[in-house]
Design a protein around this motif. Structure first.
Motif, short mmCIF file in Angstrom:
data_model
loop_
_atom_site.label_atom_id
_atom_site.label_comp_id
_atom_site.label_asym_id
_atom_site.label_seq_id
_atom_site.Cartn_x
_atom_site.Cartn_y
_atom_site.Cartn_z
N ALA A 181 0.82 -1.21 0.00
CA ALA A 181 0.00 0.00 0.00
C ALA A 181 0.85 1.26 0.00
N ASP A 182 1.87 1.32 0.88
CA ASP A 182 2.64 2.56 0.97
C ASP A 182 3.39 2.84 -0.33
N GLU A 183 3.85 1.78 -1.00
CA GLU A 183 4.56 1.99 -2.26
C GLU A 183 3.62 2.45 -3.36
N MET A 184 2.41 1.90 -3.40
CA MET A 184 1.47 2.32 -4.44
C MET A 184 0.95 3.73 -4.19
N GLU A 185 0.79 4.10 -2.92
CA GLU A 185 0.42 5.48 -2.60
C GLU A 185 1.52 6.44 -3.05
N GLN A 186 2.77 6.02 -2.83
CA GLN A 186 3.89 6.82 -3.31
C GLN A 186 3.89 6.91 -4.83
N ALA A 187 3.57 5.78 -5.49
CA ALA A 187 3.51 5.77 -6.95
C ALA A 187 2.47 6.75 -7.46
N LEU A 188 1.31 6.77 -6.84
CA LEU A 188 0.25 7.68 -7.29
C LEU A 188 0.65 9.14 -7.11
N GLU A 189 1.36 9.44 -6.01
CA GLU A 189 1.85 10.81 -5.82
C GLU A 189 2.85 11.18 -6.92
N GLU A 190 3.75 10.24 -7.22
CA GLU A 190 4.75 10.52 -8.25
C GLU A 190 4.13 10.58 -9.64
N LEU A 191 3.07 9.79 -9.87
CA LEU A 191 2.39 9.87 -11.16
C LEU A 191 1.67 11.21 -11.32
N SER A 202 -1.27 3.91 -16.38
CA SER A 202 -0.51 3.65 -15.15
C SER A 202 -1.29 4.07 -13.92
N GLN A 203 -2.00 5.18 -14.00
CA GLN A 203 -2.84 5.60 -12.88
C GLN A 203 -3.94 4.56 -12.62
N CYS A 204 -4.53 4.04 -13.67
CA CYS A 204 -5.59 3.04 -13.49
C CYS A 204 -5.04 1.78 -12.82
N ILE A 205 -3.86 1.34 -13.26
CA ILE A 205 -3.26 0.13 -12.67
C ILE A 205 -2.98 0.35 -11.19
N ALA A 206 -2.34 1.47 -10.86
CA ALA A 206 -1.97 1.74 -9.47
C ALA A 206 -3.19 1.92 -8.58
N MET A 207 -4.21 2.63 -9.06
CA MET A 207 -5.40 2.86 -8.24
C MET A 207 -6.18 1.57 -8.00
N ALA A 208 -6.34 0.76 -9.04
CA ALA A 208 -7.06 -0.50 -8.87
C ALA A 208 -6.27 -1.45 -7.98
N ALA A 209 -4.95 -1.47 -8.13
CA ALA A 209 -4.11 -2.35 -7.32
C ALA A 209 -4.14 -1.95 -5.85
N LEU A 210 -4.20 -0.66 -5.58
CA LEU A 210 -4.30 -0.18 -4.20
C LEU A 210 -5.66 -0.53 -3.60
N GLU A 211 -6.69 -0.48 -4.43
CA GLU A 211 -8.05 -0.75 -3.96
C GLU A 211 -8.26 -2.23 -3.61
N ARG A 212 -7.67 -3.14 -4.39
CA ARG A 212 -7.90 -4.58 -4.16
C ARG A 212 -6.97 -5.08 -3.06
N THR A 213 -7.53 -5.24 -1.88
CA THR A 213 -6.74 -5.60 -0.70
C THR A 213 -6.70 -7.12 -0.52
N GLU A 214 -6.13 -7.77 -1.49
CA GLU A 214 -5.91 -9.22 -1.46
C GLU A 214 -4.86 -9.53 -2.51
N SER A 215 -4.43 -10.81 -2.56
CA SER A 215 -3.58 -11.30 -3.64
C SER A 215 -4.37 -12.29 -4.46
N ARG A 216 -4.35 -12.10 -5.78
CA ARG A 216 -5.10 -12.98 -6.67
C ARG A 216 -4.51 -12.85 -8.07
N GLY A 217 -4.15 -14.01 -8.67
CA GLY A 217 -3.68 -14.00 -10.04
C GLY A 217 -2.48 -13.09 -10.25
#
Length: 602
Positions: A492-502, A537-552
């Motif tokens: 989560a913290d890395e993806m939040e950082q990614a969204l800020e940098e994006l 890239s924003q779509c990937i990061a936002m959706a990945a942050l939203e899905r709080t599990e591991s799958r596929g």
């Protein structure tokens, strides 16, 4: 200011954007349905990324295992996608893939044969039976050759080295598209009541990728900005075996056929480590040493595949785990060894492209030495949400097929399903678009001059700025962000950082400037592509942050388990009124009982 009357214009019934397998098949289907069709391709005809799909096209023809049928293929596809697939798309794909392969054969495709003269089929990860129709390790090339030859023979218009930057709408539906010739920089506008997007993937947003330069998420971004939604964008497939060394071939794919034909993965200790990552019920039945294990797996009565042929997401995570544990190869991967397992004659006959490619480009002889491989960004399961039967998005007149379309593969795509996906849904999209265009009759939408003028001015904006950001620097920073922070293992913290940098990159993109003229100007082309890459890239990061599990294809280090609460939820990315990306939850469509029973006690 651009004068719209000076811009080249054309009118068609169906406009197909992309000339890979999906685009060519869509164009042929639309032509056969009576439509006037144009194909637009960013590169040259015949250079589509489909040619990189080497292993084969999955279709349950039963030529090697008579027990195989569409129901088994459907079940494998759904399980490979962790049950997040749109069941109807998976069903249609499994049912229609054999007909599409036979159709290619009728059009001149030269598939490898069984001793009985049937189309040969090989093993691939996640497939219970050997079901990939193949042409050595050049299947994608043969598919493109066959479809291209047919499209040209039919007289379908092709606009090569032409990039689309904008989709037009009128009266609530698609009315055409705007683009430019890459060589001259001159603008071109197409009036068409239907558009089929077949633009492929998003891999150039990542630093290490098997994807070619065209894969900048153009279709994803065009659809999003036209009002469509993107589904499953958090699921990015990292192919387990991309070359990591030498530098001359870094990121280039090593086809799954190498493992399908007997290649094994070894760590720096020389141990075949994949046995450590297979499910417990496999471990209980697997012999203790490698030779006995091979005999157990090659026993055709148990229908088991070697552990190297587990679904791609599982193999990629296993390789990543070995590297993190300090058992990786010298250059950050593992070793893929077929040289010690198969004869030189076998390898050259079954894997000619692999042998010649790496011998010529990297002086690596795969018949004599192992390859250094590791996960490489390969495929995005996410794409434009479409109707399963027609491939139309929620925007009337806008269709999508192939990698740019979402839903078919769920959380993870099985190898070989991409080529048959192109054929099945390319045909359906083309037919549906032609029928929709015909139904409009004399009510075809038109494109106002003001819309053309605005599209031209947006494309020329980087030339109007002086001393701004360099497109190549921004792209390098984007790829670094996605590689470091939204890669194969996520937190989560890395993806939040990614969204800020994006967000910062978005601001820098608004200040991009290019020098020179419009005539073949790669810096300008990249400046326009970067907008699409950032959107995706924003779509990937936002959706990945939203899905709080591991799958596929989505692995969270902070949420390592697969959660039942997410089992029926798809995430859709849309644009809000202010132009920002938003993520919405939508329930999966319910599977009919007659299909659900296929998963009981299997």
């Amino acid at each position: 200011m651009t004068d719209p009357s000076s811009i080249e214009r054309h009118s068609y019934d169906v406009l197909v954007v992309g000339a890979g397998g999906a685009g060519l098949r869509a164009a042929i289907a639309a032509h056969d349905a009576g439509a006037r069709v144009a194909i637009i391709c960013k590169s040259l005809l015949g250079k589509a990324h489909t040619v990189m799909a080497e292993g084969g096209a999955a279709a349950a023809m039963g030529n090697v295992y008579s027990e195989d049928n569409w129901r088994v293929h459907f079940r494998d596809t759904m399980r490979g996608g962790k049950m997040l697939n749109h069941w109807r798309m998976a069903q249609l794909h499994a049912q229609e893939a054999p007909d599409r392969i036979h159709e290619l054969e009728d059009w001149g495709a030269l598939f490898d044969r069984t001793p009985d003269g049937l189309i040969s089929q090989r093993d691939f990860g996640g497939h219970r039976y050997a079901r990939l129709a193949h042409v050595g390790d050049r299947t994608g090339l043969e598919l493109i050759r066959t479809l291209q030859q047919r499209a040209v023979a039919l007289g379908i218009d092709v606009y090569m080295e032409c990039t689309i930057t904008k989709l037009f709408q009128s009266g609530g539906r698609i009315s055409g598209a705007f683009g430019y010739w890459r060589e001259s920089g001159r603008f071109i506008a197409f009036e068409a009541p239907t558009v089929v997007l077949a633009t492929g993937g998003i891999g150039k947003s990542y630093k290490v990728t098997s994807n070619s330069w065209e894969y900048t998420g153009d279709g994803h971004a065009l659809a999003l900005e036209a009002g469509a939604s993107l589904v499953n964008m958090e699921f990015v497939q990292f192919h387990p075996t991309g070359m990591v060394w030498p530098p001359s071939v870094k990121g280039i794919l090593v086809t799954e056929s190498v493992r399908g034909d007997g290649g094994v993965l070894r760590n720096s200790e020389g141990r075949r480590f994949m046995f450590d990552y297979i499910p417990e019920f496999f471990k209980s039945e697997t012999a203790d040493n490698e030779d006995e294990a091979d005999r157990w797996y090659e026993d055709k009565t148990n229908n088991r595949r070697p552990p190297e042929l587990l679904p791609r997401d599982e193999v990629a995570r296993a390789i990543n785990a070995e590297v993190k544990a300090g058992r990786g190869s010298p250059h950050g991967g593992v070793f893929l060894d077929i040289a010690s397992r198969r004869s030189e004659e076998f390898i050259k006959r079954r894997l000619p492209s692999m042998y010649h490619q790496f011998k010529e480009l990297a002086d690596v002889d795969i018949t004599a030495e192992p390859m250094e491989v590791g996960p490489t960004c390969h495929y995005v399961m996410g794409g434009v949400a479409v109707d399963a039967d027609t491939e139309e998005s929620i925007v009337p007149g806008l269709y999508a097929a192939g990698e740019v379309a979402g839903g078919m593969h769920g959380a993870n795509r099985l190898g070989g399903n991409s080529l048959s996906d192109l054929l099945v849904f390319g045909r359906r999209a083309g037919t549906s678009a032609a029928e929709a265009a015909a139904a409009l009759a004399g009510e075809r939408p038109t494109i106002p001059d003001d819309d053309i003028r605005a599209a031209a001015e947006a494309a020329l904006a980087p030339f109007e700025r002086q001393g701004g950001e360099n497109a190549y620097t921004v792209q390098q920073d984007l790829q670094d962000i996605m590689h470091r922070l939204v890669g194969i293992i996520r937190k989560a913290d890395e993806m939040e950082q990614a969204l800020e940098e994006l967000d910062t990159l978005n601001e820098r993109c608004s200040r991009l400037s290019v020098e020179g003229h419009r005539q073949y100007n790669p810096g300008w082309h990249l400046a326009l592509d970067l907008h699409n890459m950032l959107r995706v890239s924003q779509c990937i990061a936002m959706a990945a942050l939203e899905r709080t599990e591991s799958r596929g294809g989505h692995t969270r280090d902070d949420f390592p388990a697969t959660e039942d609460s997410w089992a029926t939820v798809n995430l859709h990315c849309v644009l809000d009124d202010d132009g920002s990306v938003a993520v919405r939850h939508e329930e999966l469509p319910s599977m009919p009982d007659e299909l659900r029973t296929l998963f009981e006690d299997k």
